[in-house]
Write an enzyme that holds these catalytic residues in place. Structure first.
Site, PDB file in Angstrom:
ATOM      1  CB  CYS A   6      -0.924   0.111   1.108  1.00 37.33           C
ATOM      2  SG  CYS A   6      -1.944  -1.501   1.493  1.00 37.33           S
ATOM      3  CG  HIS A  33      -2.421   4.215   5.413  1.00 34.93           C
ATOM      4  ND1 HIS A  33      -2.146   3.897   4.056  1.00 34.93           N
ATOM      5  CD2 HIS A  33      -2.527   3.034   5.605  1.00 34.93           C
ATOM      6  CE1 HIS A  33      -2.461   2.794   3.817  1.00 34.93           C
ATOM      7  NE2 HIS A  33      -2.606   2.101   4.746  1.00 34.93           N
ATOM      8  CG  HIS A  83      -6.402   0.708   1.010  1.00 29.19           C
ATOM      9  ND1 HIS A  83      -5.595   0.995   0.083  1.00 29.19           N
ATOM     10  CD2 HIS A  83      -5.902   0.255   1.968  1.00 29.19           C
ATOM     11  CE1 HIS A  83      -4.271   0.996   0.891  1.00 29.19           C
ATOM     12  NE2 HIS A  83      -4.762   0.496   1.857  1.00 29.19           N
TER      13      HIS A  83
END
Length: 396
Positions: free
Chosen positions: A160, A291, A326
């Site tokens: 990520c 995040h 995401h």
């Protein structure tokens, strides 16, 4: 004197729109892109995702690949669309006129195309046929060919944090005089592989992600791409500069394969070292694009780290994943573009879906659009394996 790095072009496509105008419209209207699965062929129902609104055929039309030979995966099409926007905004038509590089990031590569043939291969229906390998570098190579880039061409895949690391590497190449211009970013298409994988880890939200909410129940998988044109401030036309990249840091705490350390050690180190690289203090940061995935452990670790670093004077914090989902390897680049837009618009983007802030943190995530003077924005991207990256974007 070491050159600085400026952003002269940005491009984005995600569940909240194709291009800057559509993206800003969604942000200002607090319109999330999270909803039911439409395009992905999956047996999973009832799990919300954040899909780009266009079919793969429609993306091919937008990207201009309908008449081009070869295979263009959904992942590559998303990247081509975002890259074209970034190149056009920077007004560079000949990328070979100066030393131009390409640093691209992804986690799934051509998986969206490959998995369509999985069952037929298992059944032996395609025995003896040539198999096209569409790995993580496939998208990078097609972007390089489209834009005529022949210098440094690199693909990064660090979960990520992938595209945040792509931006960091591109910045380092410019600051160290290796290149004068780099097209950097990332893309990831929604695939059964990622959806089933995160479902197996029991990390998917059943209602849509709600970062930093006390009742959060997981993340929402999204798809998209974002690309930034980075240039040396010694050779760039500074009238085109949208922001500077003044800080970056990557650390790897290696706490667990899929979990952050609950005390937020990795997040704290990434943010601290990023501030040091920029020569800034915590009080200089005007906004943190977190995040903020919406999982129990990530939001706890990041929240604890923000409290530890900023104390009782944390700047406004929000997670735009409540808009875009995401997007995995594209997340760092998408949130980098949203950070640049925050500076351009002098706005704090809100976190959606917060009913009650998680009790373990002292700061209150922003739930409304705020108008504040913004000179420095920090963007966090924390990946599996503890691969944590923070970037700082600053007003020109």
């Amino acid at each position: 004197m070491q050159p600085g790095v400026v952003v002269t072009g940005i491009g984005i496509i995600s569940a909240i729109g194709n291009g800057i105008e559509e993206t800003l419209t969604s942000l200002f209207n607090k319109k999330s892109g999270i909803g039911k699965i439409r395009w992905l062929e999956s047996s999973i129902s009832g799990i919300p995702v954040a899909e780009v609104r266009h079919s793969t055929d429609e993306l091919a039309e937008i990207a201009g690949t309908k008449t081009e030979p070869g295979i263009f995966t959904r992942n590559t099409l998303l990247a081509l669309i975002a890259a074209q926007q970034s190149v056009e905004m920077s007004k560079w038509t000949d990328l070979e006129a100066h030393q131009t590089g390409l640093v691209m990031a992804t986690t799934v590569g051509g998986m969206d195309y490959n998995e369509k043939h999985y069952q037929s291969f298992l059944a032996g229906l395609e025995k003896g046929k040539e198999v096209s390998v569409l790995d993580s570098s496939d998208t990078t190579e097609k972007l390089a060919a489209r834009f005529g880039i022949h210098h440094n061409i690199t693909t990064i895949s660090t979960a990520c944090s992938s595209s945040a690391n792509a931006i960091m590497l591109a910045s380092r190449l410019i600051r160290n005089g290796k290149l004068t211009r780099v097209l950097a970013g990332g893309s990831d298409a929604l695939t059964r592989f990622t959806l089933n994988g995160f479902r197996g880890l029991e990390l998917l939200s059943s209602k849509g992600c709600s970062p930093f909410d006390a009742g959060r129940d997981g993340l929402t998988i999204g798809e998209g791409a974002a690309m930034l044109m980075l240039e040396s401030d010694q050779t760039a036309d500074m009238s085109k500069a949208l922001s500077r990249i003044t800080g970056y840091a990557n650390v790897n705490e290696a706490y667990h394969q899929t979990s952050s350390s609950p005390d937020g050690a990795g997040a704290f180190m990434a943010m601290s070292e990023c501030l040091m690289s920029a020569g800034l203090k915590p009080g200089d940061i005007g906004y943190i694009n977190a995040h903020g995935t919406g999982t129990g452990i990530n939001d706890l670790a990041e929240g604890v780290a923000i409290d530890r670093l900023f104390g009782k004077k944390a700047p406004p914090v929000s997670s735009t994943k409540s808009f875009t989902g995401h997007t995995l390897g594209a997340a760092g680049a998408i949130e980098a573009v949203l950070s640049v837009l925050a500076i351009q618009e002098q706005k704090i983007w809100p976190s959606l879906n917060i009913k009650e802030t998680m009790p373990e943190i002292s700061f209150m995530p922003s739930t409304e659009i705020l108008s504040l003077p913004l000179n420095h924005v920090m963007s966090n991207s924390f990946g599996f394996g503890g691969n944590n990256t923070s970037l700082i974007f600053s007003k020109v």
